[in-house]
Each structure stands twice: as C-alpha cells, then as structure tokens.
Design a protein around this motif. Structure first.
Motif, short mmCIF file in Angstrom:
data_model
loop_
_atom_site.label_atom_id
_atom_site.label_comp_id
_atom_site.label_asym_id
_atom_site.label_seq_id
_atom_site.Cartn_x
_atom_site.Cartn_y
_atom_site.Cartn_z
N ARG A 28 2.15 1.34 3.03
CA ARG A 28 2.43 1.55 1.61
C ARG A 28 1.14 1.40 0.81
O ARG A 28 0.21 0.72 1.24
CB ARG A 28 3.49 0.59 1.10
N GLN A 29 1.15 2.05 -0.34
CA GLN A 29 0.00 1.98 -1.22
C GLN A 29 0.50 1.87 -2.66
O GLN A 29 1.15 2.80 -3.15
CB GLN A 29 -0.92 3.18 -1.06
N ALA A 30 0.19 0.76 -3.27
CA ALA A 30 0.53 0.55 -4.68
C ALA A 30 -0.64 1.02 -5.54
O ALA A 30 -1.77 1.09 -5.07
CB ALA A 30 0.81 -0.93 -4.92
N PRO A 31 -0.38 1.34 -6.80
CA PRO A 31 -1.45 1.81 -7.69
C PRO A 31 -2.60 0.82 -7.75
O PRO A 31 -2.40 -0.38 -7.94
CB PRO A 31 -0.75 1.93 -9.04
N GLY A 32 -3.82 1.34 -7.53
CA GLY A 32 -5.00 0.49 -7.61
C GLY A 32 -5.24 -0.37 -6.40
O GLY A 32 -6.18 -1.18 -6.41
N LEU A 90 -0.52 -1.88 6.00
CA LEU A 90 0.54 -1.78 6.98
C LEU A 90 1.76 -2.58 6.54
O LEU A 90 1.64 -3.70 6.06
CB LEU A 90 0.05 -2.32 8.32
N VAL A 91 2.93 -1.98 6.71
CA VAL A 91 4.19 -2.67 6.45
C VAL A 91 4.83 -3.10 7.78
O VAL A 91 5.19 -4.26 7.97
CB VAL A 91 5.15 -1.78 5.66
N ALA A 92 4.95 -2.13 8.68
CA ALA A 92 5.58 -2.42 9.98
C ALA A 92 5.21 -1.32 10.96
O ALA A 92 4.92 -0.19 10.54
CB ALA A 92 7.10 -2.50 9.85
N ARG A 93 5.21 -1.66 12.24
CA ARG A 93 4.98 -0.64 13.26
C ARG A 93 5.89 -0.92 14.44
O ARG A 93 6.36 -2.06 14.64
CB ARG A 93 3.52 -0.57 13.70
N THR A 149 7.08 -2.15 -4.90
CA THR A 149 6.87 -0.84 -5.49
C THR A 149 5.58 -0.22 -4.99
O THR A 149 4.51 -0.82 -5.09
CB THR A 149 6.85 -0.94 -7.03
N ALA A 150 5.69 0.98 -4.43
CA ALA A 150 4.53 1.65 -3.85
C ALA A 150 4.97 3.02 -3.33
O ALA A 150 6.17 3.32 -3.27
CB ALA A 150 3.96 0.83 -2.69
N VAL A 151 3.99 3.81 -2.94
CA VAL A 151 4.27 5.00 -2.15
C VAL A 151 4.25 4.57 -0.68
O VAL A 151 3.29 3.93 -0.22
CB VAL A 151 3.24 6.11 -2.40
N TYR A 198 -2.64 11.91 19.06
CA TYR A 198 -3.20 12.28 17.77
C TYR A 198 -2.35 11.61 16.69
O TYR A 198 -1.12 11.58 16.77
CB TYR A 198 -3.17 13.80 17.59
N ARG A 199 -3.03 11.11 15.66
CA ARG A 199 -2.31 10.42 14.59
C ARG A 199 -2.01 11.38 13.45
O ARG A 199 -2.89 12.10 12.96
CB ARG A 199 -3.13 9.24 14.07
N TYR A 200 -0.77 11.35 13.03
CA TYR A 200 -0.33 12.18 11.91
C TYR A 200 0.26 11.29 10.82
O TYR A 200 0.82 10.22 11.11
CB TYR A 200 0.73 13.20 12.37
N TRP A 201 0.16 11.80 9.59
CA TRP A 201 0.69 11.08 8.43
C TRP A 201 1.68 11.96 7.68
O TRP A 201 1.50 13.18 7.60
CB TRP A 201 -0.44 10.70 7.47
N GLY A 202 2.67 11.32 7.10
CA GLY A 202 3.55 12.02 6.19
C GLY A 202 2.96 12.08 4.80
O GLY A 202 1.89 11.53 4.53
N GLN A 203 3.70 12.74 3.89
CA GLN A 203 3.19 12.95 2.53
C GLN A 203 3.52 11.79 1.60
O GLN A 203 2.99 11.72 0.49
CB GLN A 203 3.78 14.25 1.96
N GLY A 204 4.38 10.89 2.04
CA GLY A 204 4.72 9.72 1.25
C GLY A 204 5.99 9.88 0.46
O GLY A 204 6.38 11.00 0.08
N THR A 205 6.64 8.76 0.22
CA THR A 205 7.84 8.73 -0.62
C THR A 205 7.74 7.53 -1.55
O THR A 205 7.36 6.43 -1.12
CB THR A 205 9.13 8.69 0.24
N GLN A 206 8.08 7.75 -2.80
CA GLN A 206 7.93 6.71 -3.81
C GLN A 206 9.10 5.74 -3.76
O GLN A 206 10.27 6.15 -3.75
CB GLN A 206 7.84 7.31 -5.22
N VAL A 207 8.78 4.45 -3.74
CA VAL A 207 9.78 3.40 -3.87
C VAL A 207 9.43 2.59 -5.12
O VAL A 207 8.32 2.09 -5.25
CB VAL A 207 9.79 2.48 -2.63
N THR A 208 10.39 2.52 -6.03
CA THR A 208 10.20 1.76 -7.25
C THR A 208 11.30 0.72 -7.36
O THR A 208 12.48 1.06 -7.32
CB THR A 208 10.23 2.67 -8.49
#
Length: 122
Positions: A38-42, A47-50, A90-92, A109-119
């Motif tokens: 997750r990435q919060a503004p600023g 890592l959250v979980a794997r 709260t983060a993407v 190979y590592r792939y990433w999704g586009q993200g989903t907003q959680v507020t």
C-alpha cells in the motif's frame, strides 16, 4: 505477459471490513510469492502481507491480527481480507506476483497491478 487486476476497494467506516481481490491472467505456469502493498499520500509504498506458493504468510506489524491474505491457485487470484479498518489504513493498495511463465524455465518475473483505493473515514 501477465496482467494483475485488483478490485474490492472503496470507502468504509472505521471498524469496517473490505476484501480485496487480485486476479492474474496471461502467460502463467505458476505464481510463487504474491503480496499486497500500500501507498498512502506522501509516503513510500510498504508491504502489507505476502503469501508463498505453499501458503506461508507474513504480515506487516500494522496488519497482524486484522488482515488475512489468502490465495486460490486454481483461479490465479490472491485476496486480502481487511477487518477492523482504521483511518491510517487509507491508501492505494497494490498487489504483486512473482510469475513463472513455463515449466521449462525456473525464472520468475514480478508483475504489479494498477492499484485500488481504500479509504477509511466516517
């Protein structure tokens, strides 16, 4: 190529729950480790979980006891059940996956999704 598509984000009140999904499609032989970040503004992405292919899991301290990561190998899908949500959650949220494309090569190979907003807000 592989595409990861996250879903399940949204607006929830503190104390509520959300279930995120990450569906992988494309040239997939197997998925090794998959994770949620997750990435919060600023702030930096964290890592959250794997979860490994053998379903071993590890969590950030902030997620322990509240979040649960799981996977459905038949569907190439990884989930993140989030309970007792707090405003600081709260983060993407992004998923990633280490994908092996075919049985002839062990390279992943590592792939990433586009993200989903959680507020999380009242």
């Amino acid at each position: 190529q592989v595409q990861l598509v996250e879903s399940g984000g949204g607006l929830v009140q503190p104390g509520g729950s959300l279930r995120l999904s990450c569906a992988a499609s494309g040239s997939i032989f197997s998925i090794n480790v998959a994770g949620w970040y997750r990435q919060a503004p600023g702030k930096q992405r964290e890592l959250v979980a794997r979860i490994t292919s053998g379903a071993s899991t590890n969590y950030a301290d902030s997620a322990k006891g509240r979040f649960t990561i799981s996977r459905d190998n038949a569907k190439n899908t990884v989930y993140l059940q989030m309970d007792s949500l707090k405003p600081e959650d709260t983060a993407v949220y992004y998923c990633n996956a280490d994908v092996r494309h075919n049985s002839g090569s062990p390279t992943v190979y590592r792939y990433w999704g586009q993200g989903t907003q959680v507020t999380v807000s009242s």
